[in-house]
Design a protein around this motif. Structure first.
Motif, mmCIF file in Angstrom:
data_model
loop_
_atom_site.group_PDB
_atom_site.id
_atom_site.type_symbol
_atom_site.label_atom_id
_atom_site.label_comp_id
_atom_site.label_asym_id
_atom_site.label_seq_id
_atom_site.Cartn_x
_atom_site.Cartn_y
_atom_site.Cartn_z
ATOM 1 N N ASP A 69 43.698 18.381 20.068
ATOM 2 C CA ASP A 69 44.784 18.205 21.030
ATOM 3 C C ASP A 69 44.590 18.987 22.318
ATOM 4 O OD1 ASP A 69 45.004 20.586 19.695
ATOM 5 O OD2 ASP A 69 47.196 20.582 19.610
ATOM 6 N N GLY A 70 43.428 19.625 22.501
ATOM 7 C CA GLY A 70 43.218 20.341 23.743
ATOM 8 C C GLY A 70 42.081 21.347 23.670
ATOM 9 N N TRP A 71 42.098 22.281 24.627
ATOM 10 C CA TRP A 71 41.024 23.271 24.748
ATOM 11 C C TRP A 71 41.587 24.686 24.756
ATOM 12 C CZ3 TRP A 71 38.442 21.218 29.866
ATOM 13 C CH2 TRP A 71 37.886 19.942 29.634
ATOM 14 N N LEU A 72 40.882 25.603 24.074
ATOM 15 C CA LEU A 72 41.134 27.021 24.233
ATOM 16 C C LEU A 72 40.205 27.497 25.341
ATOM 17 C CD1 LEU A 72 42.447 29.682 23.376
ATOM 18 C CD2 LEU A 72 40.576 29.983 21.729
ATOM 19 N N CYS A 73 40.787 28.032 26.425
ATOM 20 C CA CYS A 73 40.008 28.338 27.621
ATOM 21 C C CYS A 73 40.143 29.798 28.037
ATOM 22 C CB CYS A 73 40.472 27.460 28.784
ATOM 23 S SG CYS A 73 40.423 25.702 28.460
ATOM 24 N N GLU A 74 39.287 30.181 28.965
ATOM 25 C CA GLU A 74 39.338 31.520 29.539
ATOM 26 C C GLU A 74 38.991 31.441 31.020
ATOM 27 O OE1 GLU A 74 37.704 35.368 27.633
ATOM 28 O OE2 GLU A 74 36.137 34.741 29.057
ATOM 29 N N VAL A 75 39.716 32.197 31.825
ATOM 30 C CA VAL A 75 39.401 32.312 33.248
ATOM 31 C C VAL A 75 39.418 33.781 33.652
ATOM 32 C CG1 VAL A 75 40.318 30.042 33.910
ATOM 33 C CG2 VAL A 75 41.813 32.061 33.970
ATOM 34 N N LYS A 76 38.743 34.049 34.756
ATOM 35 C CA LYS A 76 38.770 35.384 35.329
ATOM 36 C C LYS A 76 39.684 35.355 36.535
ATOM 37 C CE LYS A 76 35.684 39.069 36.920
ATOM 38 N NZ LYS A 76 34.265 39.434 37.192
ATOM 39 N N THR A 77 40.733 36.159 36.526
ATOM 40 C CA THR A 77 41.706 36.156 37.618
ATOM 41 C C THR A 77 41.185 36.956 38.791
ATOM 42 O OG1 THR A 77 42.876 38.138 36.862
ATOM 43 C CG2 THR A 77 43.548 36.027 35.899
ATOM 44 N N GLU A 78 41.897 36.869 39.922
ATOM 45 C CA GLU A 78 41.473 37.578 41.121
ATOM 46 C C GLU A 78 41.567 39.089 40.956
ATOM 47 O OE1 GLU A 78 43.930 36.068 44.179
ATOM 48 O OE2 GLU A 78 45.824 36.589 43.204
ATOM 49 N N GLU A 79 42.315 39.552 39.934
ATOM 50 C CA GLU A 79 42.382 40.987 39.644
ATOM 51 C C GLU A 79 41.223 41.436 38.763
ATOM 52 O OE1 GLU A 79 44.925 38.922 38.972
ATOM 53 O OE2 GLU A 79 46.254 39.372 40.670
ATOM 54 N N GLY A 80 40.380 40.467 38.371
ATOM 55 C CA GLY A 80 39.227 40.794 37.538
ATOM 56 C C GLY A 80 39.503 40.745 36.051
ATOM 57 N N LYS A 81 40.708 40.347 35.670
ATOM 58 C CA LYS A 81 41.057 40.284 34.255
ATOM 59 C C LYS A 81 40.664 38.924 33.675
ATOM 60 C CE LYS A 81 45.067 43.348 34.814
ATOM 61 N NZ LYS A 81 46.531 43.471 34.640
ATOM 62 N N ARG A 82 40.309 38.917 32.425
ATOM 63 C CA ARG A 82 40.003 37.673 31.726
ATOM 64 C C ARG A 82 41.242 37.230 30.952
ATOM 65 N NH1 ARG A 82 34.943 36.106 32.198
ATOM 66 N NH2 ARG A 82 33.347 37.636 32.808
ATOM 67 N N LEU A 83 41.642 35.998 31.196
ATOM 68 C CA LEU A 83 42.868 35.475 30.613
ATOM 69 C C LEU A 83 42.557 34.246 29.769
ATOM 70 C CD1 LEU A 83 46.009 35.477 30.512
ATOM 71 C CD2 LEU A 83 45.952 33.983 32.510
ATOM 72 N N ARG A 84 43.050 34.245 28.536
ATOM 73 C CA ARG A 84 42.869 33.090 27.658
ATOM 74 C C ARG A 84 44.144 32.255 27.630
ATOM 75 N NH1 ARG A 84 39.259 34.787 22.323
ATOM 76 N NH2 ARG A 84 37.452 35.554 23.504
ATOM 77 N N PHE A 85 43.977 30.958 27.556
ATOM 78 C CA PHE A 85 45.123 30.059 27.525
ATOM 79 C C PHE A 85 44.692 28.743 26.889
ATOM 80 C CE2 PHE A 85 42.735 29.405 31.346
ATOM 81 C CZ PHE A 85 42.780 28.049 31.613
ATOM 82 N N PHE A 86 45.671 27.924 26.556
ATOM 83 C CA PHE A 86 45.388 26.640 25.908
ATOM 84 C C PHE A 86 45.792 25.499 26.836
ATOM 85 C CE2 PHE A 86 46.131 23.045 23.048
ATOM 86 C CZ PHE A 86 44.973 23.086 22.289
ATOM 87 N N LEU A 87 44.891 24.553 26.994
ATOM 88 C CA LEU A 87 45.169 23.368 27.803
ATOM 89 C C LEU A 87 45.280 22.156 26.889
ATOM 90 C CD1 LEU A 87 42.786 23.585 30.915
ATOM 91 C CD2 LEU A 87 45.285 23.671 30.926
ATOM 92 N N GLU A 88 46.396 21.463 26.980
ATOM 93 C CA GLU A 88 46.532 20.219 26.228
ATOM 94 C C GLU A 88 45.778 19.110 26.958
ATOM 95 O OE1 GLU A 88 50.461 19.211 24.851
ATOM 96 O OE2 GLU A 88 51.127 21.293 25.085
ATOM 97 N N LEU A 89 45.410 18.080 26.210
ATOM 98 C CA LEU A 89 44.589 17.021 26.785
ATOM 99 C C LEU A 89 45.257 16.357 27.983
ATOM 100 C CD1 LEU A 89 42.982 15.307 23.658
ATOM 101 C CD2 LEU A 89 41.920 16.838 25.323
ATOM 102 N N TRP A 90 46.574 16.172 27.938
ATOM 103 C CA TRP A 90 47.255 15.527 29.062
ATOM 104 C C TRP A 90 47.163 16.387 30.320
ATOM 105 C CZ3 TRP A 90 51.215 17.701 31.821
ATOM 106 C CH2 TRP A 90 51.914 18.772 31.224
ATOM 107 N N GLN A 91 47.140 17.730 30.109
ATOM 108 C CA GLN A 91 47.000 18.623 31.260
ATOM 109 C C GLN A 91 45.597 18.530 31.846
ATOM 110 O OE1 GLN A 91 48.283 22.125 28.954
ATOM 111 N NE2 GLN A 91 49.864 22.450 30.519
ATOM 112 N N VAL A 92 44.602 18.428 30.975
ATOM 113 C CA VAL A 92 43.223 18.292 31.435
ATOM 114 C C VAL A 92 43.071 17.027 32.273
ATOM 115 C CG1 VAL A 92 40.826 17.998 30.734
ATOM 116 C CG2 VAL A 92 42.315 19.560 29.460
#
Length: 264
Positions: A69-92
């Motif tokens: 039903d989606g993806w477990l993802c990670e991004v690096k924010t402008e503050e340099g922190k790594r943030l994990r979140f889940f994207l559902e397929l409709w959001q993708v």
């Protein structure tokens, strides 16, 4: 899915909203991003797959795990922190629609600044000789009329549209597959742009007849010279925008004359 992260970081707002940054048009693409897009277009992938890779690359999204039903993802924010979140397929799918501009059939109002040591002409072809445009248009039309298995006409266009340091044509240029596609999409946009600026001159061709490139070229030159061959070289060297402005005016006058004749 493995992608190289973009240099533009994501933003985390005070209310906890994660903002992912991606380009929304060809003109917003950096040269590196443009090369990546053109590379993907050389792959035998469908639009959805290409858009998905672009979203991950440009938004800086690293896919850690793909689920039904989606993806477990990670991004690096402008503050340099790594943030994990889940994207559902409709959001993708919704995010990927940001890249519809790549497939809108209008071409690209952006181009590679350099192919090898050769520098691109002005993106809108300002200060380009009228004759150079006509020759490129002939190559372009011949390619469209073919089965498009041979990209030689587009490579010939590149040798005209990319210049040496002294401003002269490259003459001969080695292009990679992505660079060939870049030249093709650039000239497609040039045609689209001209059609918006010169609507009387650029009209959809009617019928199923083949495009006669030589006749089209000669007709445009005759229209500007008025049949005076002594003016031919001057016309060929004229700025393409100036020449097309005159041709568009002549086409408009012809339309108005035809309308008056029909009423009489």
């Amino acid at each position: 899915m493995k992608t190289k992260l973009t240099t533009q970081p994501s933003s985390l707002l005070a209310d906890g909203t994660l903002v992912l940054h991606v380009p929304h048009s060809w003109s917003e693409l950096t040269q590196d991003q443009l090369r990546y897009v053109l590379y993907l277009l050389t792959q035998d992938w469908d639009e959805w797959q290409i858009k998905t890779y672009l979203f991950c690359r440009f938004a800086g999204v690293k896919v850690l795990n793909e689920k039904k039903d989606g993806w477990l993802c990670e991004v690096k924010t402008e503050e340099g922190k790594r943030l994990r979140f889940f994207l559902e397929l409709w959001q993708v799918r919704e995010f990927c629609e940001e890249f519809n501009f790549i497939f809108n059939g209008k071409g690209a109002d952006n181009r590679l600044d350099f192919i090898g040591r050769f520098k691109a002409a002005d993106v809108e072809l300002h200060d380009v000789p009228f004759y150079n445009y006509i020759v490129c248009d002939n190559y372009y039309q011949n390619f469209l009329q073919s089965d498009q298995s041979d990209d030689t006409p587009i490579r010939e266009m590149a040798a005209i549209l990319y210049l040496k340091e002294d401003g002269s044509e490259a003459g001969q240029i080695d292009c990679s597959g992505p660079e060939v596609i870049g030249v093709f999409l650039w000239f497609m946009w040039i045609k689209y742009n001209f059609s918006t600026h010169f609507p009387h001159l650029f009209k959809p061709a009617g019928g199923d007849g083949e495009y006669d490139a030589t006749e089209a070229m000669n007709a445009q030159i005759r229209a500007l010279t008025g049949g005076d061959i002594t003016k031919e070289e001057i016309i060929k060297k004229a700025d393409v925008w100036r020449a097309l402005t005159e041709l568009d005016a002549k086409a408009r006058e012809a339309e108005e004359l035809n309308k008056r004749l029909k009423k009489s």
